[in-house]
Scaffold this motif. Sequence first.
Motif, mmCIF file in Angstrom:
data_model
loop_
_atom_site.group_PDB
_atom_site.id
_atom_site.type_symbol
_atom_site.label_atom_id
_atom_site.label_comp_id
_atom_site.label_asym_id
_atom_site.label_seq_id
_atom_site.Cartn_x
_atom_site.Cartn_y
_atom_site.Cartn_z
ATOM 1 N N ILE A 81 0.850 -1.200 0.000
ATOM 2 C CA ILE A 81 0.000 0.000 0.000
ATOM 3 C C ILE A 81 0.881 1.243 0.000
ATOM 4 O O ILE A 81 0.671 2.183 -0.772
ATOM 5 C CB ILE A 81 -0.937 0.007 1.237
ATOM 6 N N GLY B 86 2.415 1.596 -3.382
ATOM 7 C CA GLY B 86 1.428 2.096 -4.343
ATOM 8 C C GLY B 86 1.153 3.582 -4.168
ATOM 9 O O GLY B 86 0.929 4.306 -5.142
ATOM 10 N N LEU B 87 1.177 4.036 -2.921
ATOM 11 C CA LEU B 87 0.968 5.459 -2.644
ATOM 12 C C LEU B 87 2.140 6.288 -3.152
ATOM 13 O O LEU B 87 1.965 7.265 -3.883
ATOM 14 C CB LEU B 87 0.859 5.673 -1.130
ATOM 15 N N LYS C 22 2.983 7.077 -6.963
ATOM 16 C CA LYS C 22 2.156 8.006 -7.732
ATOM 17 C C LYS C 22 2.053 9.388 -7.111
ATOM 18 O O LYS C 22 1.364 10.252 -7.631
ATOM 19 C CB LYS C 22 0.731 7.435 -7.869
ATOM 20 N N PRO D 72 -6.134 7.016 -11.871
ATOM 21 C CA PRO D 72 -4.996 6.152 -12.155
ATOM 22 C C PRO D 72 -3.930 6.170 -11.049
ATOM 23 O O PRO D 72 -3.190 5.204 -10.887
ATOM 24 C CB PRO D 72 -4.417 6.734 -13.450
ATOM 25 N N GLN D 73 -3.876 7.268 -10.260
ATOM 26 C CA GLN D 73 -2.825 7.347 -9.236
ATOM 27 C C GLN D 73 -2.953 6.243 -8.192
ATOM 28 O O GLN D 73 -1.985 5.896 -7.542
ATOM 29 C CB GLN D 73 -2.867 8.691 -8.483
ATOM 30 N N LEU E 172 -2.371 0.588 -7.848
ATOM 31 C CA LEU E 172 -1.757 -0.433 -6.983
ATOM 32 C C LEU E 172 -2.238 -0.290 -5.550
ATOM 33 O O LEU E 172 -2.601 -1.254 -4.880
ATOM 34 C CB LEU E 172 -0.237 -0.254 -6.992
ATOM 35 N N PHE E 173 -2.241 0.953 -5.105
ATOM 36 C CA PHE E 173 -2.672 1.265 -3.753
ATOM 37 C C PHE E 173 -4.036 0.656 -3.456
ATOM 38 O O PHE E 173 -4.239 0.011 -2.429
ATOM 39 C CB PHE E 173 -2.689 2.790 -3.616
ATOM 40 N N TYR F 221 -4.122 -3.271 -3.015
ATOM 41 C CA TYR F 221 -3.596 -3.772 -1.751
ATOM 42 C C TYR F 221 -4.428 -3.293 -0.576
ATOM 43 O O TYR F 221 -4.481 -3.945 0.466
ATOM 44 C CB TYR F 221 -2.112 -3.425 -1.606
ATOM 45 N N LEU F 222 -5.087 -2.149 -0.781
ATOM 46 C CA LEU F 222 -5.988 -1.689 0.272
ATOM 47 C C LEU F 222 -7.141 -2.683 0.434
ATOM 48 O O LEU F 222 -7.512 -3.056 1.550
ATOM 49 C CB LEU F 222 -6.537 -0.299 -0.073
#
Lengths: 317, 260, 298
Positions: free
Chosen positions: A126, A129-130, A133, C267-268, C271-272, C275-276
């Motif tokens: 997480i 991913g943060l 971007k 789009p940002q 991935l976040f 997994y969240l």
Amino acid sequence: MTAADRTLPALSLALQVFLIGGWFLPDWAQSLLILAFGKGLVVLGLLLLIRTGLVSFGQGLYYCLGAYAAVSASKILAFPDLMSDALAMPLFGGVVAGVLGLVLGFLLARYRAIFFAMLSLAFSMILYGLLIKMSVLGSSDGFNIDYRTLAGIKLPDGMKLYALYALSTLLVFIATACLHRYLRSHLGRLAPAVRDNELRVEYMGSSVRYVVHVNYIIAAVLAGVGGGLVALSIGHIDPDLAYWTTSGEFVFVAVLGGTGNVAAPVLASLLFEWIKSAAYQYAPYTWQMVLGITLLLVIMFLPAGLWSIFQRRAREA
Amino acid sequence: MTAILHAQGLNKRFGAVIAASDIDVSIEDGSIVGLIGGNGAGKTTFINMVTGYLKPSSGTIRYCGRDITRLGPRQITQLGICRSFQIPQLFDSLTSRENLLVALGIVVLEAKNFASSASLRTENIEAVADETLARFNLTKYRNTRVGVLPEGVRKLLDIAMAMVVKPRIVFLDEPTSGVSADQKFVIMDMVMEALRAQSVTILFVEHDMDIVSRYTHRILAFYEGRIIADGRPEAVLNDNSVRKYVVGDQPVQGAAHVAN
Amino acid sequence: MTDLVPVLIDGIIYASYLFIIAVGLTLIYGVMKILNMAHGSLYALGAYVTATLVGAWFSHGLNPYGSFALPLLAAILVGLVAGPIIERGLLRFMYGNDEIVLILVTYALLLILEDLIKLVWGVESYSAYQPYGLLGTFEVAGLPYTKYDAILVGVAVSVGVALTWGLARTRQGKLLLAVIHDREVSAAMGINVQRVYLVTFTIGTILAALAGALIAPKVSVVPAMGVEVIVLAFAVVVIGGLGSLPGAALGALIVGLVGSAAVHYLPQVELFSIYLVMALVLIFRPKGLFSAAEARKI
């Protein structure tokens, strides 16, 4: 018992040897040692978790957070003076990591085995991913990072590297010595007890969750400080610090060293970084393969890690 | 004598299975009580409920006048009720001495929560550990990893662990199972002597009726989740339904032990 | 505001290949209790072999439509070679260890396979784009989609149906279910557990390689692809519940749709957000959405 009792004197001897010897080492060797010490701190935290019976595939979360906390504090918050200090930055990283560890610990203390590994992995991804971007935090390129002072003292150019080296040596000494003491305290002794039999721990009147939570926070703080040190040493940070392969590497080093002694993670980390730097030059395409085969051999023939070789020697002597 | 433990209307169901049914019982302070009954009769379920591992579906448990029905093992241990296990629950990678040190360390750490044991200090836990090992005849195993110890020794250490917190009530779940027939009385003599030194109320599960009648003041006979007889040993062991449902299967149990 | 239909369609396409890879992972875990970290590397292996085969096929000027057989060929090739070698040569010496130790073993395997791929194929990227555009496109709600993607969805559904049918209706499948249910009892009943493991791992490997083989024409084949996909596959199986077949399908759909919605709207957070979701499922349903209850210990 007698072998373990020698740990503290041995650690302080090692501290003096590294502090003095480091002065004569070439720059690249000093940098390598800082890197190994910083990562060694993360692995030291894993040692505590493994002794508690838990393997985290997400220590990269705190490692990365520690590194980013230092930098963001100087870039975003308005503490540029404090936050270009080689001591303040890793410590701040450790504090931020510790706070997140405290929060997430409430959750993770309920998980075991694969589920603990997977949830910690999810949290680290997480963060990855943060960061990847978020342009305010440099996106996938990350940031450059530098330090000018150590504990408020301005560092002349010729002293910068050694100052950081000495600092990381000292921090590793303090961390290993404290953890060694902790493992022999009443609370620290509960780590293997929780790993062996949670039911009995509760039936003796203690709280398994509390023990796991405390140890989780300690591991987070160690990873945060380690991340801060590595960031200063490399001079650059990016989201890959939180990627799962980074965490996997820490687990690798922890298994390589074993959990027999607090010195094992640091020594394993030194060995790992040294081999890695050599292998990058001579065998860039087979280096991971060597690691993989080594890991298999350790699992099969030295399940207690490289440290067990020392222990066997000590017993025979 | 006054009641130290009082269970009222305890019921426990696992789906369609009734593991405990309308259990009403009072235990006097300082008494020694035997729990008998076949496998699945509800003895261990009763212990699990009183020590907080299972929550009863209905009913209340009071200890020294205090309602402990909803408390967990940790709090109940701290209040002064502890137990040993049918299958010893030990820290297998540690030595016997380290097992006791962990247990004693908890008592020091949690001293303000424990009802008893306030006198224990960090300085003297090693001495207390060695003394406990001696009392249970375990000194020669002090530095052996308990994972490799024989079952009978593990049972003793399991009981010693329970006694470390200086409980006022201790439950022993089959203290002599896995012990050869000729050793049972030797073990029980030692355990009882060690326990008497701490003046503790004892409830123990046992399949051997000779042992039960020799060491107890009172017997609770379990059958299908109920207490079907409760009283002095000679009265309970001669009770018709106890003879039919509980003692009746004793020769089989005895044979199984010999076979072991 | 983007329309909902493309989000759904992209999500389903994404979910399809996630399902193929995750179902192999969950099958291996269910039967062997091994969370195979090297599963992603086997996926990468499937992609590389496909890229090589497709490259050779077109450079020899063979009938382009024949190239559709190549991903399947690559998957079977990788599965039948790598599966038995890994299971017989490595894993069988490790059974009985702790689940975490088994994870470490497969992590070692991942490291080895990653470099093996680099040794054989180097670090440049490969492509096998030709089959992707071959069948042309069709339109849904005014937007073009390749027919190749439609086939991908079809393959995923067929794999799911075939596995469900195979487990419920064939002898081999019933043996598998028995081992999943209770390893010791199965062995005591005379089931050849060793053989079941070998078959399971080989099927799992074929599925991993198949996912890689099918994705190869859509993407550029690069060394990092295995490491990237394995954590996604973890997310899928953890969301659905480790070892559960319907769980893998549901997990793939959730991850696929969440990923596609993120790509379309924000789009940002792609991935976040995946997994969240994984973390949230673990927090509220620790054993995943499809999970069984556990028995008491003392």
